[in-house]
Write a protein that holds these residues in place. Structure first.
Motif, mmCIF file in Angstrom:
data_model
loop_
_atom_site.group_PDB
_atom_site.id
_atom_site.type_symbol
_atom_site.label_atom_id
_atom_site.label_comp_id
_atom_site.label_asym_id
_atom_site.label_seq_id
_atom_site.Cartn_x
_atom_site.Cartn_y
_atom_site.Cartn_z
ATOM 1 N N THR A 46 0.859 -1.186 0.000
ATOM 2 C CA THR A 46 0.000 0.000 0.000
ATOM 3 C C THR A 46 0.894 1.233 0.000
ATOM 4 O O THR A 46 1.613 1.465 0.966
ATOM 5 C CB THR A 46 -0.918 0.029 1.241
ATOM 6 O OG1 THR A 46 -1.693 -1.163 1.284
ATOM 7 C CG2 THR A 46 -1.846 1.222 1.183
ATOM 8 N N GLN A 52 -7.184 1.638 2.361
ATOM 9 C CA GLN A 52 -7.671 0.485 3.112
ATOM 10 C C GLN A 52 -7.527 0.707 4.620
ATOM 11 O O GLN A 52 -6.821 -0.039 5.317
ATOM 12 C CB GLN A 52 -6.950 -0.789 2.692
ATOM 13 C CG GLN A 52 -7.088 -1.099 1.206
ATOM 14 C CD GLN A 52 -6.656 -2.497 0.874
ATOM 15 O OE1 GLN A 52 -7.151 -3.461 1.445
ATOM 16 N NE2 GLN A 52 -5.706 -2.611 -0.053
ATOM 17 N N THR A 81 -3.830 -4.001 6.700
ATOM 18 C CA THR A 81 -4.127 -4.902 5.593
ATOM 19 C C THR A 81 -3.569 -4.330 4.300
ATOM 20 O O THR A 81 -3.245 -3.143 4.212
ATOM 21 C CB THR A 81 -5.646 -5.127 5.460
ATOM 22 O OG1 THR A 81 -5.904 -6.124 4.471
ATOM 23 C CG2 THR A 81 -6.354 -3.844 5.061
ATOM 24 N N GLY A 82 -3.454 -5.181 3.294
ATOM 25 C CA GLY A 82 -2.975 -4.781 1.978
ATOM 26 C C GLY A 82 -3.205 -5.891 0.975
ATOM 27 O O GLY A 82 -3.619 -7.007 1.326
ATOM 28 N N ARG A 83 -2.944 -5.614 -0.271
ATOM 29 C CA ARG A 83 -3.171 -6.581 -1.332
ATOM 30 C C ARG A 83 -2.071 -7.638 -1.381
ATOM 31 O O ARG A 83 -0.891 -7.335 -1.226
ATOM 32 C CB ARG A 83 -3.238 -5.881 -2.688
ATOM 33 C CG ARG A 83 -4.434 -4.954 -2.862
ATOM 34 C CD ARG A 83 -5.726 -5.726 -2.916
ATOM 35 N NE ARG A 83 -6.857 -4.883 -3.270
ATOM 36 C CZ ARG A 83 -8.110 -5.288 -3.272
ATOM 37 N NH1 ARG A 83 -8.405 -6.527 -2.900
ATOM 38 N NH2 ARG A 83 -9.073 -4.472 -3.601
ATOM 39 N N GLU A 84 -2.480 -8.876 -1.583
ATOM 40 C CA GLU A 84 -1.506 -9.916 -1.919
ATOM 41 C C GLU A 84 -0.922 -9.614 -3.295
ATOM 42 O O GLU A 84 -1.519 -8.882 -4.094
ATOM 43 C CB GLU A 84 -2.187 -11.285 -1.937
ATOM 44 C CG GLU A 84 -2.769 -11.715 -0.613
ATOM 45 C CD GLU A 84 -1.732 -12.348 0.292
ATOM 46 O OE1 GLU A 84 -0.541 -12.258 -0.029
ATOM 47 O OE2 GLU A 84 -2.138 -12.912 1.325
ATOM 48 N N THR A 98 -7.156 -10.525 -3.442
ATOM 49 C CA THR A 98 -7.232 -10.960 -2.041
ATOM 50 C C THR A 98 -6.325 -10.097 -1.163
ATOM 51 O O THR A 98 -5.333 -9.523 -1.633
ATOM 52 C CB THR A 98 -6.819 -12.425 -1.908
ATOM 53 O OG1 THR A 98 -5.499 -12.586 -2.462
ATOM 54 C CG2 THR A 98 -7.783 -13.324 -2.663
ATOM 55 N N ASN A 99 -6.660 -10.012 0.123
ATOM 56 C CA ASN A 99 -5.924 -9.194 1.082
ATOM 57 C C ASN A 99 -5.233 -10.059 2.130
ATOM 58 O O ASN A 99 -5.708 -11.134 2.457
ATOM 59 C CB ASN A 99 -6.871 -8.232 1.826
ATOM 60 C CG ASN A 99 -7.201 -7.014 1.000
ATOM 61 O OD1 ASN A 99 -6.828 -6.905 -0.162
ATOM 62 N ND2 ASN A 99 -7.922 -6.082 1.591
ATOM 63 N N TRP A 100 -4.099 -9.580 2.618
ATOM 64 C CA TRP A 100 -3.510 -10.130 3.832
ATOM 65 C C TRP A 100 -3.851 -9.181 4.982
ATOM 66 O O TRP A 100 -4.160 -8.002 4.766
ATOM 67 C CB TRP A 100 -1.988 -10.267 3.701
ATOM 68 C CG TRP A 100 -1.294 -8.995 3.325
ATOM 69 C CD1 TRP A 100 -0.938 -8.581 2.073
ATOM 70 C CD2 TRP A 100 -0.897 -7.949 4.223
ATOM 71 N NE1 TRP A 100 -0.343 -7.348 2.125
ATOM 72 C CE2 TRP A 100 -0.302 -6.935 3.430
ATOM 73 C CE3 TRP A 100 -0.979 -7.772 5.590
ATOM 74 C CZ2 TRP A 100 0.200 -5.762 3.981
ATOM 75 C CZ3 TRP A 100 -0.485 -6.605 6.143
ATOM 76 C CH2 TRP A 100 0.100 -5.611 5.339
ATOM 77 N N GLN A 101 -3.787 -9.677 6.207
ATOM 78 C CA GLN A 101 -4.064 -8.865 7.387
ATOM 79 C C GLN A 101 -3.069 -9.194 8.490
ATOM 80 O O GLN A 101 -2.528 -10.292 8.535
ATOM 81 C CB GLN A 101 -5.479 -9.107 7.911
ATOM 82 C CG GLN A 101 -6.574 -8.728 6.944
ATOM 83 C CD GLN A 101 -7.937 -8.871 7.584
ATOM 84 O OE1 GLN A 101 -8.359 -8.034 8.387
ATOM 85 N NE2 GLN A 101 -8.647 -9.921 7.237
ATOM 86 N N GLU A 192 4.132 -6.936 6.780
ATOM 87 C CA GLU A 192 3.214 -7.719 5.963
ATOM 88 C C GLU A 192 3.298 -9.209 6.273
ATOM 89 O O GLU A 192 2.352 -9.956 6.005
ATOM 90 C CB GLU A 192 3.520 -7.527 4.466
ATOM 91 C CG GLU A 192 3.587 -6.079 4.021
ATOM 92 C CD GLU A 192 4.977 -5.494 4.170
ATOM 93 O OE1 GLU A 192 5.889 -6.181 4.697
ATOM 94 O OE2 GLU A 192 5.172 -4.336 3.769
#
Length: 238
Positions: A46, A52, A81-84, A98-101, A192
């Protein structure tokens, strides 16, 4: 006799008014409170602030040295969170849907400087204000898990530098409102918890240190505790 009664009455009213003024202008040494708001992460996944955003919430304690200087300690939980992404050698990353958190527990201490003389309003000193903008800078530690948000086992700890700006408003003798925009510059590049993000120079946008950054915009309610001792005007302190 009547003149004496008038004199005693006036003196009594004067003492009562001075006592009331002293009570309304009472200062306190410490504040405790709650804060909550929205936070964000800036790193490889990000590149922009408030992209987000997710919830933040926590506790704070403040000790006031003077009307200008104070120090606070905060404990804040923050979800980021952010994008894979997929990486191919020699090509820019391809971000997925999809997102990771991840969940962070931030604990920091910072010195504060008030732009105005902050305290209970009094007609005898117009320089003292019940509101003030302020800035702060300190040091903290973030605790987070290597397995991400769902399996947060908090097995990692990393130092960070908290800095920011804010606004204080003392709207009651014992209550106040705080608004703060805080930035946390981590001394790491692995918030991340994704190996393909870490240690890739140039992926953190304008962050020349290549460190992950989190930020939070919070609103807090604080309550005054521990009244400051009254000064004795007639005591011989020598």
């Amino acid at each position: 006799m009547l003149n004496k009664l008038k004199t005693y009455s006036l003196m009594t009213l004067l003492c009562l008014s001075l006592s009331a003024a002293a009570q309304t202008s009472r200062t306190y040494l410490m504040e405790v409170g709650l804060h909550a708001g929205c936070g964000y992460y800036v790193g490889e996944a990000t590149a922009h602030i408030f992209n987000q955003p997710r919830e933040v919430y926590g506790l704070q304690v403040r000790y006031k040295f003077t009307q200008r200087w104070a120090v606070h300690v905060k404990g804040t939980a923050q979800r980021i969170t952010g994008r894979e992404a997929e990486f191919v050698s020699g090509q820019p990353p391809r971000f997925l849907k999809t997102n990771w958190q991840n969940l962070l527990i931030n604990i920091d201490a910072a010195a504060e400087f008030n732009f105005f003389r902050f305290g209970p309003a009094t007609k005898y000193d117009k320089r003292i204000k019940p509101y003030t903008p302020y800035i702060f800078l300190g040091i903290g530690v973030g605790i987070y898990g290597a397995e991400g948000y769902k399996n947060a086992n908090f097995d990692k700890a990393m130092a960070y530098i908290p800095l920011g700006i804010g606004f204080k408003w003392r709207f009651h003798d014992r209550c106040g409102l705080n608004i703060a925009w805080q930035h946390n510059i981590y001394m790491s590049d692995d918030l991340e918890n994704r190996d393909y993000f870490n240690d890739r120079t140039g992926q953190n946008g304008s962050n020349w240190m290549n460190c992950d950054v989190t930020g939070m915009l919070t609103v807090g309610m604080v309550f005054e505790i521990f009244p400051s001792p009254k000064k004795c005007r007639i005591c011989n302190t020598e």
